[in-house]
Write a protein that holds these residues in place. Structure first.
Motif, PDB file in Angstrom:
ATOM      1  N   GLU A 147      -4.899  -4.293  -8.262  1.00 22.76           N
ATOM      2  CA  GLU A 147      -4.915  -3.230  -9.264  1.00 22.76           C
ATOM      3  C   GLU A 147      -6.009  -3.422 -10.312  1.00 22.76           C
ATOM      4  O   GLU A 147      -6.635  -2.463 -10.747  1.00 22.76           O
ATOM      5  CB  GLU A 147      -3.552  -3.146  -9.946  1.00 22.76           C
ATOM      6  CG  GLU A 147      -3.392  -1.909 -10.794  1.00 22.76           C
ATOM      7  CD  GLU A 147      -1.963  -1.688 -11.210  1.00 22.76           C
ATOM      8  OE1 GLU A 147      -1.717  -1.675 -12.423  1.00 22.76           O
ATOM      9  OE2 GLU A 147      -1.100  -1.534 -10.320  1.00 22.76           O
TER      10      GLU A 147
ATOM     11  N   VAL B  30      -1.101  -7.787  -4.854  1.00 20.07           N
ATOM     12  CA  VAL B  30      -1.891  -7.233  -3.755  1.00 20.07           C
ATOM     13  C   VAL B  30      -1.383  -5.832  -3.427  1.00 20.07           C
ATOM     14  O   VAL B  30      -0.215  -5.634  -3.142  1.00 20.07           O
ATOM     15  CB  VAL B  30      -1.823  -8.145  -2.501  1.00 20.07           C
ATOM     16  CG1 VAL B  30      -2.446  -7.459  -1.296  1.00 20.07           C
ATOM     17  CG2 VAL B  30      -2.493  -9.474  -2.788  1.00 20.07           C
ATOM     18  N   LYS B  31      -2.289  -4.857  -3.480  1.00 16.72           N
ATOM     19  CA  LYS B  31      -1.940  -3.468  -3.177  1.00 16.72           C
ATOM     20  C   LYS B  31      -2.189  -3.144  -1.711  1.00 16.72           C
ATOM     21  O   LYS B  31      -1.430  -2.420  -1.087  1.00 16.72           O
ATOM     22  CB  LYS B  31      -2.743  -2.503  -4.065  1.00 16.72           C
ATOM     23  CG  LYS B  31      -2.516  -2.712  -5.547  1.00 16.72           C
ATOM     24  CD  LYS B  31      -1.049  -2.559  -5.880  1.00 16.72           C
ATOM     25  CE  LYS B  31      -0.782  -2.816  -7.344  1.00 16.72           C
ATOM     26  NZ  LYS B  31       0.628  -2.950  -7.634  1.00 16.72           N
ATOM     27  N   GLN B  32      -3.286  -3.654  -1.148  1.00 19.21           N
ATOM     28  CA  GLN B  32      -3.627  -3.483   0.264  1.00 19.21           C
ATOM     29  C   GLN B  32      -4.385  -4.716   0.721  1.00 19.21           C
ATOM     30  O   GLN B  32      -5.044  -5.386  -0.074  1.00 19.21           O
ATOM     31  CB  GLN B  32      -4.502  -2.242   0.480  1.00 19.21           C
ATOM     32  CG  GLN B  32      -3.805  -0.943   0.152  1.00 19.21           C
ATOM     33  CD  GLN B  32      -4.692   0.256   0.444  1.00 19.21           C
ATOM     34  OE1 GLN B  32      -5.428   0.282   1.413  1.00 19.21           O
ATOM     35  NE2 GLN B  32      -4.608   1.251  -0.416  1.00 19.21           N
ATOM     36  N   ILE B  33      -4.298  -4.991   2.034  1.00 25.52           N
ATOM     37  CA  ILE B  33      -4.986  -6.162   2.580  1.00 25.52           C
ATOM     38  C   ILE B  33      -5.366  -5.894   4.034  1.00 25.52           C
ATOM     39  O   ILE B  33      -4.607  -5.258   4.771  1.00 25.52           O
ATOM     40  CB  ILE B  33      -4.099  -7.424   2.456  1.00 25.52           C
ATOM     41  CG1 ILE B  33      -4.874  -8.685   2.824  1.00 25.52           C
ATOM     42  CG2 ILE B  33      -2.821  -7.276   3.240  1.00 25.52           C
ATOM     43  CD1 ILE B  33      -4.184  -9.968   2.429  1.00 25.52           C
ATOM     44  N   TRP B  34      -6.549  -6.344   4.407  1.00 22.05           N
ATOM     45  CA  TRP B  34      -7.025  -6.269   5.784  1.00 22.05           C
ATOM     46  C   TRP B  34      -7.675  -7.604   6.125  1.00 22.05           C
ATOM     47  O   TRP B  34      -8.336  -8.211   5.288  1.00 22.05           O
ATOM     48  CB  TRP B  34      -8.069  -5.169   5.964  1.00 22.05           C
ATOM     49  CG  TRP B  34      -7.580  -3.804   5.640  1.00 22.05           C
ATOM     50  CD1 TRP B  34      -6.927  -2.932   6.468  1.00 22.05           C
ATOM     51  CD2 TRP B  34      -7.708  -3.117   4.387  1.00 22.05           C
ATOM     52  NE1 TRP B  34      -6.642  -1.764   5.806  1.00 22.05           N
ATOM     53  CE2 TRP B  34      -7.114  -1.849   4.524  1.00 22.05           C
ATOM     54  CE3 TRP B  34      -8.261  -3.450   3.154  1.00 22.05           C
ATOM     55  CZ2 TRP B  34      -7.052  -0.927   3.497  1.00 22.05           C
ATOM     56  CZ3 TRP B  34      -8.205  -2.540   2.127  1.00 22.05           C
ATOM     57  CH2 TRP B  34      -7.604  -1.294   2.308  1.00 22.05           C
TER      58      TRP B  34
ATOM     59  N   ARG C 283      -2.506 -12.114   6.276  1.00 22.61           N
ATOM     60  CA  ARG C 283      -1.517 -11.028   6.167  1.00 22.61           C
ATOM     61  C   ARG C 283      -0.185 -11.538   5.635  1.00 22.61           C
ATOM     62  O   ARG C 283       0.418 -10.933   4.749  1.00 22.61           O
ATOM     63  CB  ARG C 283      -1.351 -10.354   7.519  1.00 22.61           C
ATOM     64  CG  ARG C 283      -2.629  -9.667   7.975  1.00 22.61           C
ATOM     65  CD  ARG C 283      -2.529  -9.124   9.378  1.00 22.61           C
ATOM     66  NE  ARG C 283      -3.800  -8.507   9.773  1.00 22.61           N
ATOM     67  CZ  ARG C 283      -4.227  -8.460  11.002  1.00 22.61           C
ATOM     68  NH1 ARG C 283      -3.514  -8.966  11.993  1.00 22.61           N
ATOM     69  NH2 ARG C 283      -5.391  -7.883  11.283  1.00 22.61           N
TER      70      ARG C 283
ATOM     71  N   HIS D 273     -13.387  -9.524  -1.503  1.00 25.38           N
ATOM     72  CA  HIS D 273     -13.832  -9.585  -0.112  1.00 25.38           C
ATOM     73  C   HIS D 273     -14.287 -11.006   0.191  1.00 25.38           C
ATOM     74  O   HIS D 273     -15.111 -11.566  -0.531  1.00 25.38           O
ATOM     75  CB  HIS D 273     -14.987  -8.600   0.114  1.00 25.38           C
ATOM     76  CG  HIS D 273     -15.422  -8.547   1.527  1.00 25.38           C
ATOM     77  ND1 HIS D 273     -16.504  -9.251   1.989  1.00 25.38           N
ATOM     78  CD2 HIS D 273     -14.909  -7.899   2.599  1.00 25.38           C
ATOM     79  CE1 HIS D 273     -16.646  -9.024   3.284  1.00 25.38           C
ATOM     80  NE2 HIS D 273     -15.690  -8.217   3.674  1.00 25.38           N
TER      81      HIS D 273
ATOM     82  N   CYS E 163     -10.284  -8.517   3.189  1.00 28.96           N
ATOM     83  CA  CYS E 163     -10.493  -7.559   2.108  1.00 28.96           C
ATOM     84  C   CYS E 163      -9.144  -7.318   1.430  1.00 28.96           C
ATOM     85  O   CYS E 163      -8.192  -6.896   2.082  1.00 28.96           O
ATOM     86  CB  CYS E 163     -11.069  -6.249   2.639  1.00 28.96           C
ATOM     87  SG  CYS E 163     -11.430  -5.060   1.326  1.00 28.96           S
ATOM     88  N   VAL E 164      -9.094  -7.627   0.137  1.00 28.91           N
ATOM     89  CA  VAL E 164      -7.870  -7.485  -0.632  1.00 28.91           C
ATOM     90  C   VAL E 164      -8.119  -6.507  -1.773  1.00 28.91           C
ATOM     91  O   VAL E 164      -9.096  -6.643  -2.502  1.00 28.91           O
ATOM     92  CB  VAL E 164      -7.418  -8.849  -1.220  1.00 28.91           C
ATOM     93  CG1 VAL E 164      -6.123  -8.699  -1.992  1.00 28.91           C
ATOM     94  CG2 VAL E 164      -7.291  -9.895  -0.136  1.00 28.91           C
ATOM     95  N   VAL E 165      -7.229  -5.535  -1.918  1.00 31.97           N
ATOM     96  CA  VAL E 165      -7.304  -4.589  -3.028  1.00 31.97           C
ATOM     97  C   VAL E 165      -6.215  -4.956  -4.028  1.00 31.97           C
ATOM     98  O   VAL E 165      -5.035  -5.054  -3.665  1.00 31.97           O
ATOM     99  CB  VAL E 165      -7.106  -3.133  -2.548  1.00 31.97           C
ATOM    100  CG1 VAL E 165      -7.131  -2.167  -3.718  1.00 31.97           C
ATOM    101  CG2 VAL E 165      -8.169  -2.766  -1.519  1.00 31.97           C
TER     102      VAL E 165
ATOM    103  N   GLY F 210      -0.758 -11.310   1.769  1.00 30.68           N
ATOM    104  CA  GLY F 210      -0.126  -9.998   1.681  1.00 30.68           C
ATOM    105  C   GLY F 210       1.202 -10.028   0.950  1.00 30.68           C
ATOM    106  O   GLY F 210       1.697  -8.991   0.507  1.00 30.68           O
TER     107      GLY F 210
END
Length: 103
Positions: free
Chosen positions: A68, A39-43, A30, A8, A64-66, A34
């Motif tokens: 693994e 990177v699994k998810q990103i906002w 993004r 984050h 915010c980056v998710v 992204g």
């Protein structure tokens, strides 16, 4: 669900940064970040301006980056797309605050 690595970041832009700097920062989060394979998810976006004393709305853009796991984060940090993102946007940053966690 296995634990994930959450990265984050809050960005504060310099006073006098062009109005387009915020939109570019969000779009580049993004587009460039992204695109990194780990990177699994990103906002990315501006603060929600939640009117509560415990909420910090002082930043301009949050990311915010998710990922693994920790090794995935390590690859993210040195990936060419991450370096391109930094090069395109860092001139407008006054402050950057990072919080990493395992969830």
């Amino acid at each position: 669900m296995p634990p994930m690595f959450i990265h984050h970041v809050c960005f504060w832009l310099k006073k006098g940064a062009p109005a387009s700097a915020k939109d570019q920062l969000i779009a580049d989060c993004r587009k460039y970040l992204g695109g990194i394979p780990t990177v699994k998810q990103i906002w990315a976006g501006p603060p929600a301006m939640t009117p509560r004393d415990v909420v910090d709305n002082s930043y301009d853009v949050a990311l915010c980056v998710v990922l693994e796991d920790s090794p995935g984060h390590d690859l993210y940090q040195v990936h060419d797309l991450h370096n391109q993102f930094i090069a395109r946007n860092k001139e407008h940053w006054e402050r950057v605050q990072v919080r990493d966690m395992i969830s």
